[in-house]
Motif scaffolding. Sequence first.
Motif, PDB file in Angstrom:
ATOM      1  N   HIS A 205       0.870  -1.175   0.000  1.00  0.00           N
ATOM      2  CA  HIS A 205       0.000   0.000   0.000  1.00  0.00           C
ATOM      3  C   HIS A 205       0.908   1.226   0.000  1.00  0.00           C
ATOM      4  N   ALA A 206       1.144   1.761  -1.180  1.00  0.00           N
ATOM      5  CA  ALA A 206       2.149   2.812  -1.365  1.00  0.00           C
ATOM      6  C   ALA A 206       1.958   4.019  -0.445  1.00  0.00           C
ATOM      7  N   PRO A 207       0.732   4.546  -0.286  1.00  0.00           N
ATOM      8  CA  PRO A 207       0.576   5.714   0.598  1.00  0.00           C
ATOM      9  C   PRO A 207       1.008   5.433   2.041  1.00  0.00           C
ATOM     10  N   SER A 208       0.750   4.214   2.512  1.00  0.00           N
ATOM     11  CA  SER A 208       1.163   3.867   3.876  1.00  0.00           C
ATOM     12  C   SER A 208       2.682   3.853   3.988  1.00  0.00           C
ATOM     13  N   HIS A 209       3.344   3.267   2.997  1.00  0.00           N
ATOM     14  CA  HIS A 209       4.806   3.240   3.004  1.00  0.00           C
ATOM     15  C   HIS A 209       5.366   4.658   2.970  1.00  0.00           C
ATOM     16  N   GLU A 210       4.761   5.493   2.164  1.00  0.00           N
ATOM     17  CA  GLU A 210       5.274   6.860   2.014  1.00  0.00           C
ATOM     18  C   GLU A 210       5.189   7.637   3.328  1.00  0.00           C
ATOM     19  N   ILE A 211       4.045   7.580   3.973  1.00  0.00           N
ATOM     20  CA  ILE A 211       3.898   8.359   5.209  1.00  0.00           C
ATOM     21  C   ILE A 211       4.725   7.748   6.337  1.00  0.00           C
ATOM     22  N   ALA A 212       4.828   6.414   6.372  1.00  0.00           N
ATOM     23  CA  ALA A 212       5.631   5.762   7.410  1.00  0.00           C
ATOM     24  C   ALA A 212       7.107   6.122   7.256  1.00  0.00           C
ATOM     25  N   TYR A 213       7.605   6.077   6.021  1.00  0.00           N
ATOM     26  CA  TYR A 213       9.014   6.410   5.787  1.00  0.00           C
ATOM     27  C   TYR A 213       9.289   7.888   6.060  1.00  0.00           C
ATOM     28  N   SER A 214       8.315   8.734   5.783  1.00  0.00           N
ATOM     29  CA  SER A 214       8.501  10.166   6.050  1.00  0.00           C
ATOM     30  C   SER A 214       8.625  10.422   7.548  1.00  0.00           C
ATOM     31  N   ILE A 215       7.779   9.760   8.334  1.00  0.00           N
ATOM     32  CA  ILE A 215       7.855   9.920   9.793  1.00  0.00           C
ATOM     33  C   ILE A 215       9.164   9.328  10.312  1.00  0.00           C
ATOM     34  N   ARG A 216       9.565   8.185   9.755  1.00  0.00           N
ATOM     35  CA  ARG A 216      10.832   7.564  10.170  1.00  0.00           C
ATOM     36  C   ARG A 216      12.010   8.477   9.857  1.00  0.00           C
ATOM     37  N   SER A 217      11.973   9.096   8.689  1.00  0.00           N
ATOM     38  CA  SER A 217      13.051  10.015   8.309  1.00  0.00           C
ATOM     39  C   SER A 217      13.158  11.170   9.300  1.00  0.00           C
ATOM     40  N   LEU A 218      12.009  11.688   9.721  1.00  0.00           N
ATOM     41  CA  LEU A 218      12.016  12.769  10.714  1.00  0.00           C
ATOM     42  C   LEU A 218      12.605  12.273  12.034  1.00  0.00           C
ATOM     43  N   ALA A 219      12.209  11.076  12.447  1.00  0.00           N
ATOM     44  CA  ALA A 219      12.722  10.518  13.707  1.00  0.00           C
ATOM     45  C   ALA A 219      14.241  10.382  13.664  1.00  0.00           C
TER      46      ALA A 219
END
Length: 476
Positions: A205-219
């Motif tokens: 599910h591409a949108p889920s991956h995108e938002i999860a990776y974005s939050i991870r990048s911030l962390a």
Amino acid sequence: MSALHTDPMSIRKESGLPTLAHLNLIAAAFEAVDGNDWADDVAEFIKEMAYLVDDLSAEQVLRDVNEDRSVSGFPEVKGVDQVEAEMSERKRYYRNAIKDALNRLPTASLVEAMTLAVDGITCGGEDHAPELIDELVDSYAVETQGFLQKEAENAQKLIKAARDSAKSGENVVKPLVDKLEAVARNWDKVAQPIQLSAKARGIEHAPSHEIAYSIRSLAIDLFNEHDMLTQSQRLTGLIQELFAELPEIAEQIELDSDALADISQRRNESVAIDPIRTLCESVLKSIERNPRAAHSEGLRLLNEGGELLKVAPIKSSSPTYLEAKDILAISLMQCAVAYGNETSKWEPCVSLLENALKLATEVKLRQKISENLVIVKANHASLGDLEPIEKAPSLSSFNGIGVTLYGRTDKYPSDGSYMATYYFVFFFIPIFPIARYRVIPTDGGYRFLGKGRLRTFDKWHIAISLGLIMLMFANV
């Protein structure tokens, strides 16, 4: 049939009906669902219908239809094709009946019913779902796309704001992370059925991956660039909670979480050994001012440092605990070196270094302490408790009257040194032993290593010499 209007959920308890008839009855019951029905009841109803649709076969329907037609005197239906075409229409009807029922629920109940249905029927995304569930999820994904896209944009804006504000400190970042968490939870709540279905189908599910990776990048950025461990752990935990249905994300986040937890533990433990660091710093400053106090300071390290190790709230197997032992070992070694160099009293240094070796855990540190211990033991064997001397004593005499060295005792083969007695001589006869020195013969002289104590023999020599002199003067 009155139950369809008074208690449509009770239809699930009906049994013994042909599959098609049961499906038609449930579909009719769905038309009676309204906003007052519980989401979990609707979810169970959806699962029941999905299983029945999966069990539906054209051959069985054909047999059931022909049995009824035979009883009624109608000719049999000959081909399965007609049945399959009608079944496709019925399946579409069943799907629409569910969708219409869901749309009559409040939004929160609709999302909850879909999540419960997909989660239950796929066992948390581990099993394939019936075709009806996949079709419902696909339709749900289309209908929620606008909402999810808008919330994803809000999340990205907050991520950017948090990253841009990080230089201003954690107090500025925390409120933005609070808002990001609320948006992410809201987004994930709606996306859950889609995520579970994607996991069950083995797709991304591409949108889920995108938002999860974005939050991870911030962390990652908050920790690596700004040392905001608390906020980084918070975001990592959020991803673990919200995106557990994404195998790739879950695996990476678990590694991130373990790494951050280890760092957090090390930091907490590091604070716990601060008293040991403070003690060692105090001791090293003291021996820098007064090297002769290094032995007593080393003993203080052993006593107070040992007690601090015992009460430190960390496991003895912890790397931080081992670090604390090494800190004490280094400080003890420095005490031994300072005391030995200042006083040339090597026996206390041996004890300090042996205790340092017991504490040391790091390989190179143990090697260094061992090397120092070999040197100190050699010095002790060679020099004993010699007092350091600033310069060599005079060895001058005139016509056999003066001072010189006699004797070679306590030889030490490793450096060729020995103990010699420093005498006052009269016509080359040793009269008074003044001191003893450990020396190494050199070309035309000696190298003086240190001053030793007079032996009992030397003291008797002095007494006898004085007695003879007094007797000589008494007879004059």
